[in-house]
Design a protein around this motif. Structure first.
Motif, mmCIF file in Angstrom:
data_model
loop_
_atom_site.group_PDB
_atom_site.id
_atom_site.type_symbol
_atom_site.label_atom_id
_atom_site.label_comp_id
_atom_site.label_asym_id
_atom_site.label_seq_id
_atom_site.Cartn_x
_atom_site.Cartn_y
_atom_site.Cartn_z
ATOM 1 N N LEU A 459 32.716 -32.236 -15.126
ATOM 2 C CA LEU A 459 32.898 -33.433 -14.298
ATOM 3 C C LEU A 459 33.830 -33.171 -13.124
ATOM 4 O O LEU A 459 33.636 -33.689 -12.031
ATOM 5 C CB LEU A 459 33.452 -34.576 -15.139
ATOM 6 C CG LEU A 459 32.492 -35.157 -16.191
ATOM 7 C CD1 LEU A 459 33.212 -36.188 -17.037
ATOM 8 C CD2 LEU A 459 31.273 -35.781 -15.519
ATOM 9 N N LYS A 460 34.870 -32.353 -13.357
ATOM 10 C CA LYS A 460 35.797 -32.051 -12.272
ATOM 11 C C LYS A 460 36.648 -30.852 -12.638
ATOM 12 O O LYS A 460 36.999 -30.654 -13.808
ATOM 13 C CB LYS A 460 36.708 -33.247 -11.971
ATOM 14 C CG LYS A 460 37.642 -32.998 -10.765
ATOM 15 C CD LYS A 460 38.481 -34.193 -10.429
ATOM 16 C CE LYS A 460 39.350 -33.909 -9.206
ATOM 17 N NZ LYS A 460 40.211 -35.061 -8.852
ATOM 18 N N GLU A 461 37.001 -30.041 -11.639
ATOM 19 C CA GLU A 461 37.973 -28.952 -11.793
ATOM 20 C C GLU A 461 39.080 -29.162 -10.767
ATOM 21 O O GLU A 461 38.803 -29.523 -9.614
ATOM 22 C CB GLU A 461 37.324 -27.597 -11.550
ATOM 23 C CG GLU A 461 38.314 -26.443 -11.623
ATOM 24 C CD GLU A 461 37.916 -25.216 -10.805
ATOM 25 O OE1 GLU A 461 38.791 -24.370 -10.556
ATOM 26 O OE2 GLU A 461 36.748 -25.128 -10.390
ATOM 27 N N GLU A 462 40.324 -28.939 -11.166
ATOM 28 C CA GLU A 462 41.447 -29.020 -10.230
ATOM 29 C C GLU A 462 42.572 -28.111 -10.707
ATOM 30 O O GLU A 462 42.634 -27.753 -11.889
ATOM 31 C CB GLU A 462 41.956 -30.460 -10.129
ATOM 32 C CG GLU A 462 42.487 -31.024 -11.430
ATOM 33 C CD GLU A 462 42.938 -32.463 -11.308
ATOM 34 O OE1 GLU A 462 42.884 -32.997 -10.192
ATOM 35 O OE2 GLU A 462 43.333 -33.048 -12.323
ATOM 36 N N GLN A 463 43.423 -27.731 -9.779
ATOM 37 C CA GLN A 463 44.587 -26.924 -10.148
ATOM 38 C C GLN A 463 45.732 -27.839 -10.551
ATOM 39 O O GLN A 463 45.965 -28.874 -9.933
ATOM 40 C CB GLN A 463 45.009 -26.030 -8.988
ATOM 41 C CG GLN A 463 44.066 -24.869 -8.718
ATOM 42 C CD GLN A 463 44.653 -23.854 -7.753
ATOM 43 O OE1 GLN A 463 45.584 -24.155 -7.014
ATOM 44 N NE2 GLN A 463 44.106 -22.656 -7.768
#
Length: 1017
Positions: A459-463
């Motif tokens: 659904l989402k990737e973030e640092q």
């Protein structure tokens, strides 16, 4: 009784007589009977200002009477410049037998012992300022206890095994190190440790640390190692040590398991976090009606460790929490998240959610989801206590191989604990072709995220920047992975350990809570390591079966071998020689032996944690004091406590003192990159350019340590060290004055009894007894900062600025053997004795240097062999305070009225109404007018007159000062407030060419006092 006044009595008669002296008229009460007050409790402390005090060491008038003045004489230097300080310290260590002091005190016929158990520093580098902080604090404690008559037990030690030493020993070999045999590695590691020990030992000796440096303990000594094996088996036999396959902190960079104490957390670690769908494949029965017609429905999880997704075995929820079924405005899909996390999840995903239904987590029972990356694999929804709503979505991805709580869930629900990662942090063949041979913290993460994208479950990737555990030795990230390890059951001994701590004194008291918290967070302690440089875990493994061999016979045999030959035998002897003959026979003899020695070694915290068993003496084996840095609350203090409680049901220490770390002058952490690392050797010996980087010597280093607030971070830097040097220089001058004025004094023949001493001298002994008692109590409480503060309040204010200024005239200008002068010298000798002993534990070199210069010491070998502070109860006379301090209040007013001027250029008239204060002053001033009375000495004027009413005539150039003084004695039973007047007038006589007081009839003639002294010389 205060000079004629008894407790509860009214004052004596009020008869007055007229008197005049020197042209000054007034009324004067006749002298009353004077006695001593023995039980008053008031104690008034006041800083005495002495601006304008004169210095009689120079004679600007030609020096006619220079030889008749008894100036101080001593070879004790006022200041040591450059290398003089370090040279003196080395000379003192040799001359005063620093190296023999510990052995000397052990041979004394003394019953009471003080045991300070030395926590072993790590043998992997040069001695640093943190070592100095720790060792000096210990030495101050030991020297004080020895001086007060206890037999000190202090055996220095070193922690000699472990990965840092192994890595440093092999670092120069590069790739060649990989081809070394275990024994080659051990030999190099041992040589490295031995060299580090010698370097550190040399530094500790230079710092003046008292010990028998030829008899230290080392964790690689055979006898020490053998004791560890005994302790290990004791705990194993009690079922406190067990072997299991479970997740542990694993260091890929070091290829070994780690205990929590070996982790340090990097708050700036960056992880690639993901929100992942777990599509529902089996709806929960209790929600069937709600979910009917909704498709597709997925549970959403959030994790900062995407590489663990392939190892997922379940999704966990909180049974008592509320969850919601929501519809995504963007995709139209339905999701399940915690009811409290709906809005935050929508914000994170950049969308909006419509809540369809809300229910209890318990309603999710019996549901299951599709694995997001592995086709046909199912992940059940399971209840778990560790799930919270603080972060993420309220649903937790569970990989039993890579999480402690995850493993607990797997154990409860009999889930597999498959590990897809090897010892180097690389995905194995079991992870599939896409992931095989990929580093889980590097390219492996990227591939897992791409796999999630390909299955449309990302659904989402973030640092995200967060705190993450690192290996404290290699400074690289760790992972959690399962392996077969040895563990101690901390939870089984928690109650006993907590109970034992109730009998332990912690400094500061809050440190105990930290230890308890550490134990609560650790249900088990992993004590096995997969390295070579250490003590082997003494078990034998079957070659084909999952069986181990360890019993009392095998341990007894190994203990004897290790005591004699050291733990190298585990790698040098064949297995059949490591086993006792009777066991070997039962196993079919050497030819049929199916067991081989295990390859794990013991955690070095376990090794050092057994030190009490190897070092402490007597049946109790408890130390009076453990003293280490705050990191040891989770390290040596912790391991020592657990092992002692496990084997003996009691703590190995009575008192635990915890100090902070050393930091830069501004509170910044010391690091080579910042260039603020300060070496103790650099502090002591200076740099190449001594004008820029002067040598401070050891005592300044020790003073800095003693005066610091050790319970917080301890700051060090040039400004702080310079301030310490200034303090010690002032202290040197004080001590030099004492020595110089005792050059012609012998206490055995010249001392004056307390009852015949000047009141000001008795007053100083009264203060000295209180000072000595407070110094002793501060040392008892290990409050060395208070010792320094007491010293800093006493020697500049009470001695240099007050007492010394007052008595110089009496010391220099009276006849050598005059009782008045001998009275002062008697007080100075006692002051010197107390001062030298007060500073000795902190400043041993300065104390010994002073002790060598005391002119009347018959055998000035060492102050440390002559005992602690000794004061007399006869010195305690609280009534003296009113006598001296009431005069001092007037003296302050007088001196304040003539700023920058010499007080001997003035005469003063003190006017007091009849009463208790007047009676006190008569003790100091028995005549109406005097140039030599004790009151006049205190006032520092050339002449003092004491009256009960104003003089007949007051000179036009006089200054009148008014004030009040409250006498408060016997706990308030005797109270009297008196107003006073001090009239200051310029001296009416000429300046005496010998004493410089304005008491002479002619500038060419000496005053009557000096004339009499010269006639009798």
């Amino acid at each position: 009784m205060l000079w004629g006044l008894r407790h509860g009595q009214a004052s004596a008669a009020t008869a007055v007589t007229a008197a005049s002296a020197g042209g000054v008229g007034g009324l004067r009460r006749p002298p009353w009977g004077l006695g001593w007050l023995g039980t008053t409790k008031s104690f008034l402390q006041r800083a005495i200002t002495t601006s304008g005090a004169r210095n009689q060491q120079k004679d600007s008038e030609g020096g006619k009477y220079r030889e008749t003045v008894l100036l101080p004489k001593t070879s004790f230097p006022m200041k040591l410049v450059g290398r003089e300080q370090t040279d003196m310290e080395l000379e003192i260590q040799q001359k005063c037998g620093f190296s023999e002091l510990y052995s000397w005190q052990r041979k004394r016929n003394v019953k009471q012992e003080f045991c300070l158990h030395d926590g072993p520093p790590y043998a992997n580098g040069e001695a640093h300022v943190g070592h100095a902080l720790n060792k000096v604090l210990k030495d101050i404690s030991n020297r004080f206890q020895m001086m007060r008559g206890l037999k000190v037990h202090f055996v220095p030690g070193w922690d000699c095994h472990g990965l840092p030493i192994e890595l440093k020993a092999l670092s120069e070999l590069g790739e060649k190190a990989q081809n070394l045999s275990p024994m080659e590695i051990r030999k190099k590691a041992r040589a490295f440790a031995e060299a580090a020990i010698e370097k550190q030992k040399s530094a500790f000796i230079r710092w003046g640390i008292m010990a028998d440096w030829n008899n230290c303990y080392h964790t690689f000594d055979g006898k020490y190692e053998a004791q560890q094996l005994k302790i290990f088996y004791q705990m194993y036999a009690k079922d406190m040590i067990y072997r299991a396959y479970k997740p542990v902190f694993w260091s890929p960079s070091a290829r070994t398991a780690l205990a929590e104490a070996e982790l340090e957390y990097n708050p700036k670690h960056i992880s690639r976090s993901v929100y992942v769908k777990f599509p529902l494949v089996k709806p929960p029965p209790l929600l069937a009606s709600v979910l009917d017609g909704l498709s597709p429905v997925s549970a959403i999880i959030w994790t900062t460790q995407p590489w663990t997704i392939p190892a997922n075995q379940a999704v966990c929820y909180m049974p008592e929490a509320k969850y919601s079924i929501i519809k995504c405005a963007n995709s139209g899909e339905f999701y399940i998240v915690g009811a409290d996390k709906v809005q935050s999840t929508a914000t994170a995903l950049g969308t909006q959610f419509e809540v369809i239904s809300t229910f209890l987590g318990a309603d999710l029972e019996s549901a299951s989801c599709a694995h997001p990356t592995i086709a046909d694999k199912v992940s059940p929804l399971l209840p778990a206590n560790h799930v919270t709503m603080s972060k993420g979505t309220g649903l937790v991805h569970t990989a039993p191989a890579h999480g402690m709580e995850d493993y607990s869930v797997a154990s409860m629900h009999k889930l597999p604990t498959d590990c897809l990662v090897d010892e180097n942090g690389i995905f194995t063949e079991a992870a599939g072709r896409e992931l095989q041979n990929k580093n889980v913290l590097e390219e492996g993460v990227d591939i897992v995220i791409k796999m999630l994208e390909s299955t449309k479950n990302l659904l989402k990737e973030e640092q995200v920047t967060h705190s993450y555990p690192y290996d404290w030795r290699t400074k690289k990230p760790v992972i959690i992975r399962p392996s077969m390890q040895w563990f101690i059951k901390i939870e089984n001994m928690f109650a006993s350990a907590q109970e034992s701590l109730k009998k332990v004194k912690f400094l500061p008291a809050s440190a105990m809570n930290s230890m308890v918290d550490t134990m609560e967070r650790r249900p088990f302690w992993c004590i096995s390591r997969q390295r070579t440089w250490g003590v082997p875990i003494p078990v034998f493994h079957h070659k084909t079966k999952d069986e181990i061999l360890i019993n009392s016979q095998t341990i007894e045999h190994l203990v004897k071998l290790v005591e004699k030959h050291g733990s190298d035998i585990w790698w040098t002897l064949p297995p059949e020689e490591l086993l006792p003959k009777e066991i070997l026979a039962k196993l079919g003899g050497p030819d049929k032996l199916e067991y081989v020695p295990g390859q794990d070694i013991l955690d070095i915290w376990f090794e050092s944690g057994t030190s009490w068993n190897c070092v402490l003496q007597g049946p109790e084996q408890r130390a009076d004091l453990y003293l280490e840095g705050k990191d040891q609350l989770g390290g040596w203090f912790h391991s020592s406590l657990l092992i002692s409680v496990a084997t003996r049901k009691k703590a190995p220490f009575k008192t635990v003192l915890v100090h902070g770390f050393t930091v830069g002058e501004k509170g910044e952490k010391m690091s080579k990159s910042l260039g603020n690392v300060i070496s103790p050797d650099f502090v002591i010996n200076g740099g190449e350019d001594l004008s820029k980087d002067p040598p401070y010597g050891v005592d300044i280093l020790r003073w800095w340590i003693a005066e610091s607030n050790i319970f917080n971070e301890v700051k060090i830097g040039p400004r702080i060290l310079n301030a310490a040097r200034d303090d010690i220089n002032k202290l040197r001058n004080t001590l030099r004055f004492l020595l110089g004025n005792l050059a012609d004094f012998n206490p055995e023949t010249d001392a004056v009894s307390i009852k015949n001493m000047y009141i000001i001298d008795q007053y100083m002994l009264h203060l000295l007894q209180d000072f000595g008692n407070k110094i002793t109590e501060a040392y008892r409480q290990f409050d060395f900062g208070k010792v320094v503060r007491l010293l800093q309040a006493f020697y500049p204010s009470q001695l240099s600025n007050f007492y010394f200024s007052i008595v110089k005239d009496r010391l220099y200008c009276e006849k050598e053997d005059d009782p008045k002068r001998r009275s002062c010298q008697t007080a100075l000798a006692e002051i010197l004795d107390v001062m030298v002993r007060s500073i000795a534990p902190i400043l041993p070199h300065l104390a010994e240097e002073v002790y060598q210069h005391i002119p009347y010491e018959k055998e000035p070998k060492s102050v440390f062999r002559s005992g602690w502070i000794s004061t007399s109860s006869l010195w305690k006379k609280p009534g003296l305070e009113e006598a001296v301090e009431s005069a001092c209040s007037m003296r302050d007013a007088f001196l304040g009225s003539i700023p920058g001027q010499n007080p001997v250029a003035f005469e003063i008239i003190i006017v007091l109404e009849p009463g208790l204060l007047f009676e006190i002053f008569e003790m100091l001033h028995p005549e109406d007018v005097s140039e030599t009375s004790e009151l006049n000495e205190l006032m520092m004027a050339s002449k003092t007159t004491l009256l009960t009413q104003d003089p007949i005539a007051i000179p036009a150039d006089a200054t009148e000062l008014r004030g009040n003084y409250l006498i408060n004695l016997e706990g308030g039973d005797i109270r009297e407030e008196t107003s006073y007047k001090v009239i200051v007038v310029p001296a009416t006589k000429e300046k005496c060419p010998r004493c410089w007081k304005y008491t002479s009839d002619s500038p060419d003639q000496t005053c009557p006092r000096c004339t009499k002294v010269l006639e009798n010389s």
